[in-house]
Design a protein around this motif. Structure first.
Motif, PDB file in Angstrom:
ATOM      1  N   THR A  20      32.228  22.844   5.070  1.00 29.90           N
ATOM      2  CA  THR A  20      32.000  22.602   6.350  1.00 29.90           C
ATOM      3  C   THR A  20      32.046  23.746   7.267  1.00 29.90           C
ATOM      4  O   THR A  20      32.826  24.968   6.960  1.00 29.90           O
ATOM      5  N   GLU A  22      34.258  24.274   9.436  1.00 26.08           N
ATOM      6  CA  GLU A  22      35.616  24.455   9.708  1.00 26.08           C
ATOM      7  C   GLU A  22      36.197  25.445   8.843  1.00 26.08           C
ATOM      8  O   GLU A  22      36.755  26.424   9.277  1.00 26.08           O
ATOM      9  N   ASN A  49      29.307  23.482  15.502  1.00 23.78           N
ATOM     10  CA  ASN A  49      30.306  24.642  16.019  1.00 23.78           C
ATOM     11  C   ASN A  49      29.602  25.843  15.594  1.00 23.78           C
ATOM     12  O   ASN A  49      29.445  26.830  16.143  1.00 23.78           O
TER      13      ASN A  49
END
Length: 92
Positions: A20, A22, A49
């Motif tokens: 991901t 993240e 993001n």
């Protein structure tokens, strides 16, 4: 996670890492490695993001092939599989 994968991929056959955005944001400097090789294939699932920080430019600027694709893209996926260059697909 990404650093460990790249460390293991230096001397082994091609493997694919799925992660991901993240994970990428925690470990982004790993793309600056001089040991990058064609065994390293990463698919990043972006929740938005990575687009904000222009991750594609960061990865490509460190000598990796990088492409942003939609979920139904097959041309770039086939290229990632067949090419002998370290590569990253960012899936949005």
């Amino acid at each position: 996670m990404i650093s460990k994968y790249i460390g293991m991929s230096v001397a082994v056959n091609v493997g694919y890492l799925l992660c991901t955005s993240e994970c990428f944001l925690i470990d982004a400097n790993v793309f600056r490695t001089r040991y990058a090789n064609g065994n390293m294939k990463i698919i990043l699932f972006d929740d938005g993001n990575l687009e904000k920080i222009d991750a594609k430019s960061w990865i490509a600027g460190n000598g990796w092939w990088c492409e942003v694709v939609s979920k139904d893209e097959t041309t770039a996926v086939n290229w990632l599989i067949e090419d002998k260059t370290q590569g990253v697909l960012i899936v949005r």
